[in-house]
Scaffold this motif. Structure first.
Motif, PDB file in Angstrom:
ATOM      1  N   HIS A   3      -3.183  -8.917  -8.258  1.00 48.00           N
ATOM      2  CA  HIS A   3      -3.015  -9.452  -9.610  1.00 48.00           C
ATOM      3  C   HIS A   3      -2.391  -8.381 -10.492  1.00 48.00           C
ATOM      4  O   HIS A   3      -2.651  -7.185 -10.318  1.00 48.00           O
ATOM      5  CB  HIS A   3      -4.347  -9.911 -10.208  1.00 48.00           C
ATOM      6  CG  HIS A   3      -4.758 -11.270  -9.740  1.00 48.00           C
ATOM      7  ND1 HIS A   3      -4.577 -12.413 -10.478  1.00 48.00           N
ATOM      8  CD2 HIS A   3      -5.342 -11.662  -8.574  1.00 48.00           C
ATOM      9  CE1 HIS A   3      -5.044 -13.454  -9.799  1.00 48.00           C
ATOM     10  NE2 HIS A   3      -5.507 -13.024  -8.633  1.00 48.00           N
TER      11      HIS A   3
ATOM     12  N   HIS B 155     -11.302 -12.497  -4.717  1.00 46.64           N
ATOM     13  CA  HIS B 155     -10.308 -13.461  -4.215  1.00 46.64           C
ATOM     14  C   HIS B 155      -9.941 -13.123  -2.767  1.00 46.64           C
ATOM     15  O   HIS B 155      -9.856 -14.012  -1.908  1.00 46.64           O
ATOM     16  CB  HIS B 155      -9.048 -13.456  -5.084  1.00 46.64           C
ATOM     17  CG  HIS B 155      -9.274 -14.066  -6.430  1.00 46.64           C
ATOM     18  ND1 HIS B 155      -8.250 -14.367  -7.302  1.00 46.64           N
ATOM     19  CD2 HIS B 155     -10.418 -14.439  -7.052  1.00 46.64           C
ATOM     20  CE1 HIS B 155      -8.759 -14.884  -8.420  1.00 46.64           C
ATOM     21  NE2 HIS B 155     -10.071 -14.939  -8.280  1.00 46.64           N
TER      22      HIS B 155
ATOM     23  N   ASP C 168      -5.033 -10.002  -1.721  1.00 46.91           N
ATOM     24  CA  ASP C 168      -4.636 -10.562  -3.017  1.00 46.91           C
ATOM     25  C   ASP C 168      -4.132  -9.451  -3.928  1.00 46.91           C
ATOM     26  O   ASP C 168      -4.514  -8.281  -3.768  1.00 46.91           O
ATOM     27  CB  ASP C 168      -5.832 -11.279  -3.670  1.00 46.91           C
ATOM     28  CG  ASP C 168      -5.383 -12.239  -4.781  1.00 46.91           C
ATOM     29  OD1 ASP C 168      -4.196 -12.632  -4.794  1.00 46.91           O
ATOM     30  OD2 ASP C 168      -6.224 -12.580  -5.626  1.00 46.91           O
TER      31      ASP C 168
HETATM   32 MG    MG Z   1      -6.005 -14.250  -6.836  1.00 47.49          MG
END
Ligand code: MG
Length: 406
Positions: free
Chosen positions: A257, A289, A255
């Motif tokens: 961000h 995540h 993941d």
């Molecule tokens: Mg995420």
């Protein structure tokens, strides 16, 4: 019509630590305990089965009854706080056309179809019947657990098991009355006795064990293997082997961000002081995540987008630890537990070393594993790319799950 109620809502705490959420789900001869029980109840006289299970495992049991073609199971319902309450709830859901009810413990998988049918026949004669075996040991009583009071006459003693079967109407009345009066019993025949109703004894088998403590499972496995208990379950040699080979499954997750002002930076469930934070619908904890995707992937359950869509307002600003807890619930219901977790956080800044131990502890506690089985690493990209430029933080996660081949 005859219905069977199978109380299976107990978690089996006397079984010691087990890796499945209920003892009825433990593998016996390669298939879950409860499947043996339900197959034994698949006799022509029984038209429908009510399965009473822990409230958080209704879906799991429903899935199993489909997978193993237990077609007579018409209802899978959440149980009560006691076996007695679970039976009462089972009775409540049965439509009136079921005039007779057989009750059989979910944790007695080795009962034979013959015993089930013998119990049913006796019920038609008398309205109440209970399966049991003559006691083999000498039984003594004691008032204080230290000294013997007396030796009970063995020839009079029976060890009572299930199935037990009854005309439905009186049984339902006794249960309702007992619930009102707060009367507790350990089996249903005791309610008949308390109401002065004769109970026919049906001679059963010593192999009809109630799986309560760990040695019972070993005995049951041996009895099944030697054909001394349970219904012959057609098993290929592969199936038989499978029982002893736990399923190990790995998953990976990734993941990214973006970093931005006015947000907290939360990594691995721990708040890390920094002038920027990760932008996202939830708390944007990129490490958790990635971990959730690894866990869901290992269990074959898709990804976090499927379970917690970012269009759902319920997940607005939510802590990813809460989401991780939900993922663990899904895994546990599927019979999985975490073996180990390894996470790499890729960030140019800030320095993460001081927070690594807190991340491990936080993650381990939600994932229900020892902290030794959770590893976090942090790395930079040497200034290269969007992470190196400090515009984003990325994370990779890998995990290993242990489960059973349900
Ligand atoms: Mg995420």
């Amino acid at each position: 019509m005859f219905a069977a109620i199978v109380p299976a809502a107990g978690k089996g705490t006397r079984m010691g630590p087990i890796s499945v959420p209920s003892k009825q789900l433990l593998p016996l001869g390669g298939i879950p305990v409860i499947v043996h029980t339900l197959r034994a109840l698949d006799v022509p006289e029984i038209d429908a089965v009510v399965l009473v299970v822990p409230h958080d495992l209704v879906d799991t049991f429903q899935m199993l009854t489909k997978k193993y073609n237990c077609g007579k199971v018409k209802w899978v319902i959440p149980g009560g706080n006691s076996r007695q309450e679970s039976v009462r709830l089972g009775l409540k859901i049965l439509p009136p056309e079921y005039a007779y009810v057989l009750i059989h413990d979910g944790g007695r998988p080795l009962v034979s179809k013959e015993t089930v049918r013998a119990c049913i026949r006796s019920t038609y004669e008398t309205g109440a019947a209970a399966v049991g075996v003559p006691v083999k040991d000498t039984i003594k009583s004691s008032l204080d657990g230290r000294c013997v009071k007396e030796t009970l006459p063995r020839e009079l003693l029976w060890q009572i098991q299930t199935p037990q079967a009854f005309a439905r109407k009186p049984l339902e009345e006794w249960h309702e009355a007992a619930a009102e009066q707060g009367l507790t019993v350990t089996d249903d025949a005791a309610l008949a006795e308390a109401n002065g109703y004769p109970v026919r004894l049906v001679r059963g088998e010593y192999s009809n064990l109630k799986l309560t403590t760990p040695e019972d499972l070993v005995l049951a496995e041996a009895l099944l293997h030697h054909g001394l208990g349970g219904e012959a379950v057609a098993q290929s040699p592969v199936d038989r082997n499978r029982a002893h080979i736990p399923a190990f499954r790995t998953g990976i997750g990734y993941d990214v961000h973006q970093l931005g002002p006015g947000r907290k930076l939360v990594l691995g469930g721990v708040e890390v002081p920094y002038e920027l934070g990760l932008i996202g619908h939830s708390d944007a904890d990129v490490a958790l995540h990635a971990l959730m995707d690894a866990l869901l992937g290992a269990a074959g359950l898709g990804d976090i987008g499927r379970h917690f869509p970012d269009t759902d307002p319920r997940y607005q600003g939510v802590s990813s630890l809460k989401l991780l807890d939900n993922v663990m619930e899904l895994l546990s219901n599927g019979g999985y537990r975490v073996v180990n977790i390894d996470i790499t956080i890729v960030a140019q800044r800030p320095k993460l070393a001081p927070y690594i131990d807190a991340m491990r502890e936080t993650t381990a506690s939600v994932c229900r594993v020892d902290v030794a089985n959770v590893n976090y690493k942090a790395t930079t990209t040497e200034g290269l790319g969007f992470v190196g430029e400090g515009r984003a933080i990325a994370a990779y996660a890998a995990c290993l799950l242990h489960g059973y081949n349900w």
